[in-house]
Design a protein around this motif. Structure first.
Motif, PDB file in Angstrom:
ATOM      1  N   ILE A   1     -24.583  96.576  47.481  1.00  0.00           N
ATOM      2  CA  ILE A   1     -25.861  96.350  48.165  1.00  0.00           C
ATOM      3  C   ILE A   1     -27.017  96.686  47.227  1.00  0.00           C
ATOM      4  N   ASP A   2     -26.897  97.826  46.531  1.00  0.00           N
ATOM      5  CA  ASP A   2     -27.969  98.277  45.637  1.00  0.00           C
ATOM      6  C   ASP A   2     -28.187  97.311  44.476  1.00  0.00           C
TER       7      ASP A   2
ATOM      8  N   ILE B   1     -15.174 101.832  52.583  1.00  0.00           N
ATOM      9  CA  ILE B   1     -15.426 101.434  51.186  1.00  0.00           C
ATOM     10  C   ILE B   1     -16.873 101.757  50.825  1.00  0.00           C
ATOM     11  N   ARG B   2     -17.337 102.899  51.320  1.00  0.00           N
ATOM     12  CA  ARG B   2     -18.770 103.196  51.253  1.00  0.00           C
ATOM     13  C   ARG B   2     -19.331 103.105  49.838  1.00  0.00           C
ATOM     14  N   GLU B   3     -18.678 103.751  48.877  1.00  0.00           N
ATOM     15  CA  GLU B   3     -19.220 103.798  47.514  1.00  0.00           C
ATOM     16  C   GLU B   3     -19.356 102.396  46.932  1.00  0.00           C
ATOM     17  N   VAL B   4     -18.300 101.600  47.068  1.00  0.00           N
ATOM     18  CA  VAL B   4     -18.315 100.233  46.530  1.00  0.00           C
ATOM     19  C   VAL B   4     -19.338  99.385  47.273  1.00  0.00           C
TER      20      VAL B   4
ATOM     21  N   VAL C   1     -13.390  92.245  48.784  1.00  0.00           N
ATOM     22  CA  VAL C   1     -14.758  92.723  48.537  1.00  0.00           C
ATOM     23  C   VAL C   1     -15.211  92.328  47.137  1.00  0.00           C
ATOM     24  N   GLN C   2     -14.309  92.439  46.167  1.00  0.00           N
ATOM     25  CA  GLN C   2     -14.663  92.005  44.805  1.00  0.00           C
ATOM     26  C   GLN C   2     -14.922  90.501  44.780  1.00  0.00           C
ATOM     27  N   GLY C   3     -14.151  89.750  45.558  1.00  0.00           N
ATOM     28  CA  GLY C   3     -14.385  88.311  45.646  1.00  0.00           C
ATOM     29  C   GLY C   3     -15.749  87.987  46.213  1.00  0.00           C
ATOM     30  N   LEU C   4     -16.204  88.803  47.176  1.00  0.00           N
ATOM     31  CA  LEU C   4     -17.546  88.624  47.733  1.00  0.00           C
ATOM     32  C   LEU C   4     -18.605  88.934  46.683  1.00  0.00           C
ATOM     33  N   ARG C   5     -18.387  89.985  45.925  1.00  0.00           N
ATOM     34  CA  ARG C   5     -19.347  90.359  44.881  1.00  0.00           C
ATOM     35  C   ARG C   5     -19.434  89.281  43.807  1.00  0.00           C
TER      36      ARG C   5
END
Length: 330
Positions: free
Chosen positions: A96-97, A88-91, A69-73
């Motif tokens: 997204i925000d 992984i709702r919070e992350v 997920v960090q790699g996607l970000r």
């Protein structure tokens, strides 16, 4: 000094060339591989279409949920084919925000997850000569009455609950749930090293008719092939879930997400991904094929695309579909 400066310029150009061309377009599309079979199958379906239909090279980047997920970000990964958003709702919501990632479609939303037992543990199995060992087991809380049934092979004084692998986001959730219900006082928690090890633990117990309790989810070939019972929990309540994990898992959209730059870098592929939609049952067809045919996820993807040509060809323009079918021999 001039030689050093030239070397720096050449190195920078090589790095830029590896990422894309001067217009910001991609030479290669990288998909996240968080190490479970269904994401591997969806990756392979997408790769077949992206490579043979749109002419891009593709690759996958493996890692834990947190790392991918960090790699996607960060943009090291372009596409995530199967994001279990509520794990992984919070992350996820933060990304997204901030606009770092974009949710382009819902892959499927009819999945389940939680603590499972083989149904024969509760009901027995006359054909296999198995007597019910925990006939009153209905809920997660009921596990407090049966630690001796699920005895830890390395600690006879406690039962054993099998968790998801330690690199998965859900691992911590299960630990919190077990601690909240006080089950950690009578059970040890075993975290297998991988998806394969988790599957092996459950499959070995099931084939032997032995008791087993642990985390699992659908869609998988396991839930499609074995008679399992998902233990009940308190009805989902957002506030309680956030505080204690003392409810059933929240409804979980499993989405397709891309890095923020991707829609401009590969707009035609992004449009295809916006149309990508399957279901638990559709995904499990490919997973059962892996089991029954001893096939790879890549082979299962081709099988699935043959079986569901009418579905995936609607996701893409006709000329793209024809190119993919010709290349795959469908």
């Amino acid at each position: 000094m001039k030689k050093w400066f030239s070397l720096v310029i050449m190195t920078s150009l090589l790095v830029l060339a590896a990422c894309g061309d001067d217009n910001g377009e991609l030479d290669e599309i990288v998909l996240a591989d968080a190490d479970w079979n269904s994401i591997k199958v969806h990756n392979a379906i997408m790769q077949n279409i992206i490579e043979h239909g749109y002419g891009y090279e593709t690759d996958t980047m493996s890692g834990s949920t947190a790392n991918t997920v960090q790699g996607l970000r960060d943009g090291d990964i372009n596409v995530y084919s199967e994001v279990w958003t509520d794990n992984i709702r919070e992350v996820y919501e933060e990304a997204i925000d901030t606009g770092e990632i974009i949710e382009v479609s819902v892959n499927f939303d009819d999945n389940e997850q939680g603590l499972y037992v083989p149904t024969y543990v509760i009901e027995g199995d006359e054909e296999r000569g198995i007597e019910p060992l925990a006939p009153g087991l209905e809920t997660v809380q009921d596990l407090a009455d049966y630690p001796e049934v699920f005895e830890d092979p390395e600690d006879a004084e406690k039962g054993q609950i099998v968790n998801g692998p330690s690199g998965w986001a859900v691992n911590e959730t299960i630990v919190e749930k077990i601690e909240y219900y006080g089950l950690d006082e009578m059970y040890n928690i075993m975290s297998p090293g991988s998806d394969a090890a988790l599957v092996s633990s459950l499959a070995s117990a099931y084939e032997s008719g032995e008791p087993w309790v642990g985390y699992y989810w659908s869609p998988t070939w396991v839930t499609a092939s074995y008679d399992l019972t998902l233990l009940e929990d308190e009805p989902f309540d957002e506030e309680v879930w956030q505080e204690t994990r003392g409810t059933e898992f929240p409804p979980n959209d499993v989405t397709v997400a891309v890095h923020e730059d991707f829609p401009e870098q590969a707009p035609e592929v992004n449009e295809f991904l916006e149309n990508y939609e399957t279901s638990t049952a559709l995904t499990e067809e490919a997973l059962v094929y892996i089991l029954e045919e001893d096939a790879s996820p890549e082979e299962a993807a081709v099988y699935w695309m043959e079986l569901h040509e009418d579905l995936w060809t609607d996701w893409v323009p006709e000329d793209v579909a024809e190119s993919v079918k010709e290349e795959l021999g469908i």
